[in-house]
Design an enzyme around this catalytic site. Structure first.
Site, short mmCIF file in Angstrom:
data_model
loop_
_atom_site.label_atom_id
_atom_site.label_comp_id
_atom_site.label_asym_id
_atom_site.label_seq_id
_atom_site.Cartn_x
_atom_site.Cartn_y
_atom_site.Cartn_z
N THR A 69 0.86 -1.18 0.00
CA THR A 69 0.00 0.00 0.00
C THR A 69 0.90 1.23 0.00
O THR A 69 1.95 1.25 0.62
CB THR A 69 -0.96 0.01 1.21
OG1 THR A 69 -1.86 -1.08 1.08
CG2 THR A 69 -1.79 1.28 1.28
N PHE A 73 1.13 5.29 0.77
CA PHE A 73 0.52 6.33 1.60
C PHE A 73 1.12 7.67 1.21
O PHE A 73 2.25 7.71 0.71
CB PHE A 73 0.84 6.07 3.08
CG PHE A 73 0.32 4.76 3.59
CD1 PHE A 73 -0.90 4.67 4.25
CD2 PHE A 73 1.05 3.58 3.40
CE1 PHE A 73 -1.37 3.45 4.70
CE2 PHE A 73 0.58 2.36 3.84
CZ PHE A 73 -0.65 2.30 4.50
#
Ligand SMILES: O=C(O)C(=O)C[C@]1(C(=O)O)C=C[C@@H](O)C=C1
Length: 362
Positions: A262, A264
């Site tokens: 992921t 960010f």
């Protein structure tokens, strides 16, 4: 005393001496950081102490010059913490993140800033933005995209109204754990998690927990809290959440894709300077005319600027029909990027630089 015992004693004496030297050197480094802070304050009372561009350069140099035997990543992580402690002497940073405690976003915030900042959990992406916009937190960390599930549209949409800029990115390998008070998979009736995590573990759930109902909650940490209340339920969350909420790890690394990552974003009030290896995120819109997307992209090709991502979103505004979020290689102060942007401004109805920031190092 055996020869080995004798050697062990000598090596430990050497380690003690080295630790003393390392401590002395770290203290000298901390003195330098305090001196830098004094200069910044003298130049500008409102000065920004955190410098993402400089931090990225320091970490890249450590990474590339690491002599071993420690892994370069590991060495850079150690320096990440030293720099975090030095920055805390200059200014105690407050970083808002999408909570509650134990979320992957908190892990991303600590990975990026190190453990000497104060992290503050917020209940929604919207709140992270508001906390930084109001000045209650210096920076914020929000998820933007996952390698399996794609973009976090809520974060993208929020940029359309926010004056904040992107000043950093963090990439985190996501390992999902199945957490529960139960000790047998057969006892699990319900599985709680964030909708993206449920999707990232879909195949595992289909094959190993097909009997259980899947319920999506606002965050993985919220799911762990729920699972802690009911032994016939489980949560998909991080190992940190297992510790925090006192749950067993019933199954480890249950994500379907082994490269599940992921990304960010770090959001703040001020832009980052160029670090030498940067990215720029843009928000662009144009009226719905034939060839308008082609027109928007051609300045990048003309100036040899690589696109790393393009997302289109509904504009939520009558005037604009398309809104594109585009990531390109380079900093907006780089000559090639600046030339492409000025050409683009002549064609598009809206061009906003959401931020130029160092590419993730760790
Ligand atoms: O070089 C600076 O501007 C510093 O403040 C020093 C330092 C560091 O410890 O190296 C600390 C904080 C900044 O974010 C960047 C680097």
């Amino acid at each position: 005393m055996s020869q080995d015992q004798d050697n062990l004693g000598k090596i430990r004496q050497r380690i003690d001496a080295l630790d003393g030297q390392i401590m002395e050197l770290i203290s000298q480094r901390a003195d330098c950081a305090q001196e830098v802070a004094r200069i910044k304050r003298d130049e500008d009372p409102e000065a920004e102490f955190y410098r993402p561009d400089r931090e990225a350069q320091v970490l890249r140099r450590i990474h590339s010059e690491n002599p071993g035997p420690l892994d370069a990543e590991e060495m850079a992580r150690l320096f990440r913490e030293i720099m975090s402690a030095c920055l805390a002497l200059e200014q105690q940073l407050e970083v808002a993140y999408l909570g509650p405690e134990g979320t992957f976003t908190q892990a991303a915030a600590l990975k990026h800033f190190g453990h000497s900042v104060q992290t503050r959990a917020m209940t929604a992406i919207e709140e992270v933005f508001r906390e930084v916009e109001s000045g209650s937190a210096h920076y914020g960390v929000v998820p933007i995209e996952n390698s399996t599930e794609g973009v976090v549209t809520h974060t993208l949409d929020r940029f359309m109204q926010s004056p904040l800029v992107i000043c950093g990115e963090v990439e985190l390998r996501i390992h999902h754990q199945l957490l529960s008070h139960a000790t047998d998979l057969g006892d699990i009736q319900k599985v709680y998690s964030h909708q993206q995590s449920l999707a990232q573990c879909r195949e595992w759930l289909d094959s190993r927990l097909s009997q259980a109902e899947r319920l999506s909650l606002a965050s993985n940490a919220e799911a762990a809290k729920q699972a802690a209340k009911d032994p016939q339920s489980a949560a998909i969350a991080s190992a940190a959440a297992a510790q925090l909420y006192g749950l067993n790890i019933l199954a480890s690394n249950i994500e379907d894709s082994p490269d599940n990552t992921t990304r960010f974003l770090v959001i703040g009030p001020r832009a980052s300077g160029p670090s030498g290896q940067d990215k720029t995120s843009l928000l662009i819109s144009a009226h719905n005319r034939p060839g308008s997307l082609h027109g928007l992209l051609s300045p990048f090709a003309a100036h040899d600027v690589s696109l790393t991502r393009i997302e289109s979103r509904p504009s939520h505004c009558v005037n604009w029909e398309y809104v594109f979020f585009i990531d390109i290689e380079g900093h907006c102060q780089d000559a090639k990027v600046a030339a492409a942007l000025s050409e683009l401004r002549a064609q598009a109805d809206l061009v906003r630089v959401l931020g130029s920031y160092p590419k993730a190092v760790l």
